[in-house]
Every structure is written in structure tokens, then in C-alpha cells.
Scaffold this motif. Structure first.
Motif, PDB file in Angstrom:
ATOM      1  N   MET A 171       0.849  -1.196   0.000  1.00 15.59           N
ATOM      2  CA  MET A 171       0.000   0.000   0.000  1.00 15.59           C
ATOM      3  C   MET A 171       0.883   1.244   0.000  1.00 15.59           C
ATOM      4  O   MET A 171       1.721   1.398   0.892  1.00 15.59           O
ATOM      5  N   GLU A 172       0.689   2.083  -0.999  1.00 10.12           N
ATOM      6  CA  GLU A 172       1.478   3.315  -1.093  1.00 10.12           C
ATOM      7  C   GLU A 172       0.651   4.491  -0.613  1.00 10.12           C
ATOM      8  O   GLU A 172      -0.460   4.721  -1.102  1.00 10.12           O
ATOM      9  N   TYR A 173       1.185   5.201   0.355  1.00  7.60           N
ATOM     10  CA  TYR A 173       0.567   6.435   0.842  1.00  7.60           C
ATOM     11  C   TYR A 173       1.509   7.578   0.476  1.00  7.60           C
ATOM     12  O   TYR A 173       2.634   7.330   0.034  1.00  7.60           O
ATOM     13  N   GLU A 174       1.057   8.806   0.710  1.00 10.62           N
ATOM     14  CA  GLU A 174       1.923   9.938   0.365  1.00 10.62           C
ATOM     15  C   GLU A 174       3.262   9.870   1.078  1.00 10.62           C
ATOM     16  O   GLU A 174       4.315  10.086   0.508  1.00 10.62           O
ATOM     17  N   GLU A 175       3.187   9.511   2.376  1.00 10.09           N
ATOM     18  CA  GLU A 175       4.395   9.629   3.187  1.00 10.09           C
ATOM     19  C   GLU A 175       5.023   8.290   3.555  1.00 10.09           C
ATOM     20  O   GLU A 175       6.046   8.252   4.235  1.00 10.09           O
ATOM     21  N   ARG A 176       4.409   7.178   3.131  1.00 10.59           N
ATOM     22  CA  ARG A 176       4.995   5.886   3.497  1.00 10.59           C
ATOM     23  C   ARG A 176       4.560   4.796   2.531  1.00 10.59           C
ATOM     24  O   ARG A 176       3.572   4.962   1.800  1.00 10.59           O
ATOM     25  N   ILE A 177       5.334   3.711   2.539  1.00  9.75           N
ATOM     26  CA  ILE A 177       4.962   2.520   1.768  1.00  9.75           C
ATOM     27  C   ILE A 177       4.906   1.355   2.749  1.00  9.75           C
ATOM     28  O   ILE A 177       5.901   1.050   3.424  1.00  9.75           O
ATOM     29  N   SER A 178       3.739   0.732   2.845  1.00 11.26           N
ATOM     30  CA  SER A 178       3.534  -0.347   3.813  1.00 11.26           C
ATOM     31  C   SER A 178       3.342  -1.671   3.110  1.00 11.26           C
ATOM     32  O   SER A 178       2.711  -1.728   2.052  1.00 11.26           O
ATOM     33  N   ILE A 179       3.837  -2.721   3.749  1.00  8.30           N
ATOM     34  CA  ILE A 179       3.530  -4.066   3.263  1.00  8.30           C
ATOM     35  C   ILE A 179       2.729  -4.777   4.337  1.00  8.30           C
ATOM     36  O   ILE A 179       3.128  -4.807   5.511  1.00  8.30           O
ATOM     37  N   CYS A 180       1.594  -5.322   3.926  1.00  4.27           N
ATOM     38  CA  CYS A 180       0.746  -6.093   4.835  1.00  4.27           C
ATOM     39  C   CYS A 180       1.095  -7.570   4.635  1.00  4.27           C
ATOM     40  O   CYS A 180       0.856  -8.143   3.574  1.00  4.27           O
ATOM     41  N   SER A 210      10.682  -1.951  -4.880  1.00  2.00           N
ATOM     42  CA  SER A 210      10.624  -0.604  -4.295  1.00  2.00           C
ATOM     43  C   SER A 210      11.998   0.039  -4.269  1.00  2.00           C
ATOM     44  O   SER A 210      12.141   1.231  -4.526  1.00  2.00           O
ATOM     45  N   ASN A 211      13.013  -0.751  -3.926  1.00  2.00           N
ATOM     46  CA  ASN A 211      14.369  -0.197  -3.875  1.00  2.00           C
ATOM     47  C   ASN A 211      14.835   0.243  -5.252  1.00  2.00           C
ATOM     48  O   ASN A 211      15.481   1.270  -5.400  1.00  2.00           O
ATOM     49  N   GLN A 212      14.488  -0.570  -6.268  1.00  3.61           N
ATOM     50  CA  GLN A 212      14.888  -0.193  -7.634  1.00  3.61           C
ATOM     51  C   GLN A 212      14.256   1.133  -8.032  1.00  3.61           C
ATOM     52  O   GLN A 212      14.842   1.940  -8.732  1.00  3.61           O
ATOM     53  N   GLU A 213      13.027   1.355  -7.562  1.00 10.58           N
ATOM     54  CA  GLU A 213      12.348   2.621  -7.886  1.00 10.58           C
ATOM     55  C   GLU A 213      12.720   3.730  -6.910  1.00 10.58           C
ATOM     56  O   GLU A 213      12.121   4.805  -6.917  1.00 10.58           O
ATOM     57  N   LYS A 214      13.671   3.437  -6.041  1.00 10.83           N
ATOM     58  CA  LYS A 214      14.160   4.415  -5.047  1.00 10.83           C
ATOM     59  C   LYS A 214      13.060   4.867  -4.081  1.00 10.83           C
ATOM     60  O   LYS A 214      13.041   5.991  -3.610  1.00 10.83           O
ATOM     61  N   HIS A 215      12.094   3.974  -3.835  1.00 10.28           N
ATOM     62  CA  HIS A 215      11.069   4.255  -2.820  1.00 10.28           C
ATOM     63  C   HIS A 215      11.048   3.084  -1.848  1.00 10.28           C
ATOM     64  O   HIS A 215      10.205   2.204  -1.949  1.00 10.28           O
ATOM     65  N   PRO A 216      12.006   3.049  -0.923  1.00 11.94           N
ATOM     66  CA  PRO A 216      12.092   1.872  -0.057  1.00 11.94           C
ATOM     67  C   PRO A 216      10.849   1.694   0.812  1.00 11.94           C
ATOM     68  O   PRO A 216      10.145   2.659   1.128  1.00 11.94           O
ATOM     69  N   ILE A 217      10.621   0.447   1.172  1.00 12.46           N
ATOM     70  CA  ILE A 217       9.533   0.114   2.097  1.00 12.46           C
ATOM     71  C   ILE A 217       9.798   0.809   3.433  1.00 12.46           C
ATOM     72  O   ILE A 217      10.914   0.764   3.945  1.00 12.46           O
ATOM     73  N   THR A 218       8.765   1.437   3.987  1.00 13.38           N
ATOM     74  CA  THR A 218       8.972   2.117   5.276  1.00 13.38           C
ATOM     75  C   THR A 218       8.280   1.406   6.436  1.00 13.38           C
ATOM     76  O   THR A 218       8.717   1.536   7.576  1.00 13.38           O
TER      77      THR A 218
END
Ligand code: SF4
Length: 343
Positions: free
Chosen positions: A95-104, A145-153
Motif C-alpha cells: 500500500m502506497e501512501y503519500e508519506e509511506r509505503i507499507s507491506i501487509c 521498491s528499492n529499484q524505484e528508489k522508494h524503499p519500504i517504510t
């Protein structure tokens, strides 16, 4: 074949000693798995060729097979169906939010608790997921996510299953997620969600006083909760809240209560008043989640004005409450919708 992800750091070090590898070798492997996130032994070019071949003969990296995946139309949610080595399904949601990326993350295939409104509960318990199978779910998304430079937070252990009924493996996975030499997901960014197993809540408090705890309450009295969540007959609301009080005393952490709102079943003003009364004085927050539809449960979400009224009553009791619309309901990825099926 065993997955290397099922070994924690100590087990990896011991194993490498047993095959007469030098002391520094574990660091190279750990770094490859959890920092570089290699998904093939061929990528471990920092290891001697002979050792690479040996490890390939004895360990897989991930034991999960990708069976299906689907994106929401706005692209903010992706649900993946994996197949375990025994063929049982698990689902994981990004789930991508504005300020974070979560994995359930799922902690079991199916679930023995059998909550009436939950598609996973209809499956019964199929398989307890190993530590490595939980980590493989995270790594699947973390690589992209890392490849897209948006690491999981953030990690939420809130997918299929009841994590406190598979606690030894969940604990091991959390320790690896949290490890500074690896994925390094901060404690405050990991949430465990439980239906409420009192003695395990206390164990969790001792083991992980910095993690977040979410408790699925869904009713303000035992009569209603018995109908929705069969395990309430064993661990009633009083027992659950006593464990939560002890958890707060031990950790000084705010607990989140999840409350799925179902029209005409648990959404009356009287229910909100009762909820406000039983939670009074607790360091907590309530998430109000309008029911997500599933094929096997005859219930509907309440209209918005009724949800807002419920929230208002809680706020009047000084219980902070937020209305949360699940992400990914359109792709059956919302709370209670994971059914382990292809689309
Ligand atoms: S809501 Fe959670 S505990 Fe209840 S059946 Fe579904 S997965 Fe299991």
C-alpha cells in the motif's frame, strides 16, 4: 528444500562454522540477502564459486512461487497471491501512501479464528508460515521498491492469519526485519495486529516493547463479540482488556483498537457509548473501519453519517477515533477480504 531466509543470524553463523567457512562469511551472505536483496545464488559474486554452488544445492532463497498479482486502478495498492511449497495460498499487499509505503504480511495460510466477516477465516488454518516465508513476502516487494528508489517504510503483520498463534516464527521474522545489518525496519514502523490472545500479548510486550500493537475488538460487549469472533468465548473482552492494560503498563505504548463497523450489528450510538465506557482511561486510539464486503458474510457498511456519529460519541468520551477506509477493497485487498484466490 530449506530456505536460507529461515536461518536467523546465529543459525547462519553456526551453519557456516559447521562447513568450515571463515568467520566473516555470514556478513557477506546477510548483506547479499537483506541489503542487496539478491534473489539468486548466482548474484552472490562476493562468495567463492565453490561455496555458491554448495549453498545452491542446500538452500533456496525464497520458497514462495508467484501465482497471481493485481493492482488497484489508482496504482496505490498491489495484491500478490503466492503459493507455498505445499500448494497452499498466502496473500501480501503493498500500500502506497503519500508519506509511506507499507507491506501487509500474512503470518498463516488461512486462519483458525474464523471471524464471521473475514474471507480468510472461511478457509480454516491451512499452514503456519515460516519466518523465511514471511521475509520472502517482504523481499518480493522491497526489491522492486528499492529499484524505484522508494524503499519500504512500514510493515504491518495484518494479512492472513493470527500472528500470535504462530508466534515463534513471527518473532524470528520481526527480529530479522528489525536487524541493523539487514533490512533495518525500525521498531516503530512495525505493527502486529491480533484478535487478542491475552498471554501472548504479554509475551509480545516483553519481547518487543517498541513495536506497535493493534487489537481487533469489533464489538463493545461479549454478546456481540461472541457472534463475530468465536474465540471471544475463550478470551472475553474483560480478559483481553486486562492484557492490554498490562501491555500498556509494561511498554507505555499507545494501543490501536480496530473496530469494523457493520450496519445494524455493532454501529448504534449505544454501542459507541459502551465502547467509550470500556476504553475509558486507556492509552489508545480507535480505527473505525466500515465493513469491506465479502462473498460469504451477510452484512453491509453503515452509511457515512452513522459512522461519523459513532466517531463523534467516542471523541466526546476523549477516545481518539479515526475513520479508515481500507485501501484496495476494489481488488479484494482490504481488511477481511484476503481469500487466497486468483482473480
Ligand atoms: S480477521 Fe484475522 S483473526 Fe479473524 S479470521 Fe480473519 S485473519 Fe483470522
Amino acid at each position: 528444500m530449506e530456505s536460507i531466509l529461515d536461518l536467523n543470524k546465529e543459525q547462519l553463523i553456526t551453519y557456516l562454522q559447521s562447513i568450515r567457512q571463515p568467520a566473516y562469511r555470514w556478513k557477506q551472505i546477510w548483506h547479499g540477502l537483506y541489503v542487496e536483496m539478491y534473489d539468486s545464488w548466482l548474484q552472490f559474486t562476493n562468495l567463492p564459486l565453490e561455496l555458491r554452488g554448495y549453498l545452491q544445492e542446500h538452500f533456496t532463497i525464497s520458497n514462495l512461487s508467484l501465482a497471481d498479482h493485481i493492482h488497484s486502478s489508482d496504482g496505490s495498492t498491489e495484491k500478490v497471491l503466492f503459493s507455498l511449497p505445499d500448494g497452499n495460498p498466502i496473500e501480501t499487499v503493498l500500500m502506497e501512501y503519500e508519506e509511506r509505503i507499507s507491506i501487509c504480511v500474512s503470518s498463516q495460510s488461512g486462519c483458525s479464528i474464523g471471524c464471521k466477516f473475514c474471507a480468510t477465516g472461511k478457509l480454516g488454518l491451512l499452514h503456519n508460515i515460516s519466518c523465511g516465508e514471511m521475509l520472502a513476502q517482504v523481499l518480493h516487494f522491497a526489491r522492486a521498491s528499492n529499484q524505484e528508489k522508494h524503499p519500504i517504510t512500514n510493515i504491518v503483520i495484518m494479512g492472513m492469519g493470527e500472528p500470535l498463534l504462530n508466534y515463534a516464527e513471527v518473532k524470528k521474522a520481526i527480529e530479522i526485519l528489525n536487524d541493523h545489518d539487514g533490512l533495518n525496519i525500525g521498531s516503530r514502523h512495525i505493527t502486529l495486529s491480533t484478535i487478542g490472545i491475552p498471554e501472548q500479548i504479554l509475551q509480545f510486550a516483553y519481547d518487543f516493547p517498541q513495536l506497535n500493537l493493534a487489537v481487533s475488538l469489533h464489538a463493545a460487549n461479549d454478546q456481540q463479540r461472541d457472534k463475530l469472533i468465536p474465540i471471544n468465548k475463550k478470551y472475553n473482552i474483560a480478559m483481553l482488556l486486562e492484557a492490554v492494560k498490562q501491555y500498556i503498563a509494561l511498554t507505555n505504548r499507545r494501543v490501536t483498537f480496530e473496530y469494523v463497523l457493520i450496519a445494524d450489528q455493532n454501529d448504534a450510538v449505544s454501542d459507541a457509548l459502551q465502547l467509550g465506557s470500556i476504553l475509558h482511561g486507556l492509552l489508545c486510539h480507535v480505527n473505525l473501519i466500515p465493513l469491506n464486503p465479502t462473498a460469504h458474510f451477510n452484512g453491509n457498511p453503515p452509511p457515512l453519517e452513522r459512522i461519523e456519529k459513532f466517531q463523534q460519541v467516542l471523541n466526546d468520551h476523549h477516545i481518539p477515533a479515526t475513520i479508515r477506509f481500507s485501501k484496495g477493497t476494489q481488488i479484494q485487498a482490504g481488511c477481511g477480504q484476503l481469500a487466497g484466490k486468483s482473480h
